[in-house]
Design an enzyme around this catalytic site. Sequence first.
Site, PDB file in Angstrom:
ATOM      1  N   ASP A 195      62.778 -81.508  64.524  1.00 55.72           N
ATOM      2  CA  ASP A 195      61.850 -81.330  65.736  1.00 55.72           C
ATOM      3  C   ASP A 195      62.302 -82.362  66.771  1.00 55.72           C
ATOM      4  OD1 ASP A 195      59.600 -81.113  67.047  1.00 55.72           O
ATOM      5  OD2 ASP A 195      58.331 -82.385  65.746  1.00 55.72           O
ATOM      6  N   ASP A 236      61.160 -75.842  69.922  1.00 58.93           N
ATOM      7  CA  ASP A 236      62.093 -77.105  69.630  1.00 58.93           C
ATOM      8  C   ASP A 236      62.200 -77.412  68.072  1.00 58.93           C
ATOM      9  OD1 ASP A 236      59.235 -77.920  69.488  1.00 58.93           O
ATOM     10  OD2 ASP A 236      60.099 -80.028  70.004  1.00 58.93           O
ATOM     11  N   GLU A 237      61.494 -76.811  67.182  1.00 61.22           N
ATOM     12  CA  GLU A 237      61.229 -76.963  66.077  1.00 61.22           C
ATOM     13  C   GLU A 237      61.790 -75.831  65.119  1.00 61.22           C
ATOM     14  OE1 GLU A 237      57.364 -77.594  63.973  1.00 61.22           O
ATOM     15  OE2 GLU A 237      56.944 -78.017  66.008  1.00 61.22           O
TER      16      GLU A 237
HETATM   17 MG   LIG Z   1      58.894 -81.625  69.100  1.00 63.39          MG
END
Ligand SMILES: [Mg+2]
Length: 365
Positions: free
Chosen positions: A14, A109-110
């Site tokens: 993350d 983003d993960e």
């Molecule tokens: Mg994040």
Amino acid sequence: MLGEISMRKIIHVDADCFYAALEMRENPALRDVPLAVGGNPDGRGVVATCNYLARQYGVRSAMASANARRLCPNLVFVKPNFNLYKRASEEMREIFAQFSDLIEPASLDEAYLDVSESEQCRGSATLIASQIRQLVYQEIGITVSAGIAPVKFLAKIASDWNKPNGMFTVSPAEVATFCLNLPLTKLPGVGKATSTKLARLGLFNCRDILQCDKDLLVSTFGKYSYSLIQMSEGKDSRLVKPNHARKSISIERTYSADLDNQAALAECLPELMDGLRQRYRNLPKQYTVLKKYVKLKFDNFQHTTMEMTLSQNADPLCFDDFQRLMTVGWCRQKRAVRLMGLGFRLAEGSHSSLQLPLPFPCSGL
Ligand SMILES: [Mg+2]
């Protein structure tokens, strides 16, 4: 006792304040100021992400921009630039893909990675996670946090444990103990309403769930009570499900000392070929190699990619082809190289089924 399905090696990666971090990378003037990416504070805009300096003032994602500015009068707002974020997201995925084919993006983003079958870093998920964090920092210029655990929900909790720019491992042997003391507010699905109900019943951590009257739990939370019990025991049967067909496989190395001539590059080729061979061997049968490529990143951070189409029955792992592509690439700039990568572009299906039909009948030509 954890069932076999629980004994995977899962990494949850993350990025730390992703949008804000990219804006700070792009514009140094934004690095030391409280920053929010989001809508106009004079209108009805909302904060999408903010940096950690802004968080010190209580600014949070999803907060109305006007409220955020009230909390932090010096807050600098920038409009989101999704093309920038998407590009970085793809670059992150390319890094993940060097370690596993089982990648499940959860957002830009993960992502979850199942590295159970990965042979890099002697199969250590913790070492793989730390290498991923290092590569993302070197190649993309932002930090990511990582959680490593045998099941998905614990990997997700663990990635938040030492955030930002940190990582945390819950090994299979530690799962039971880790869960006993885990606050229920950390569990997926426990929001404000549920946590208030739980607290009213005197339930605060997973140990409380395991020790409480299960009938009471079922009568209060219905079906969700089974999830609560499962998670309190450290169980989560969800698998990491890649949601896209693979488009390529590749292997890349960033070299600690730049490779400043063609001979130095050639010396590194066999090791990369070994890595690619390994990945090719693990590639599911439904894929066919369409093209092979070599990617070079020079010391000026520009990169170039040389590709060649593979004819039917040709050996995808032919060393000479890669050497030729590497030479062509090097000649484009003739300067020191900091990263070299080899890869295959893929398609699903067999080679013959992928032949494009000719637009016109050929007879009579
Ligand atoms: Mg994040």
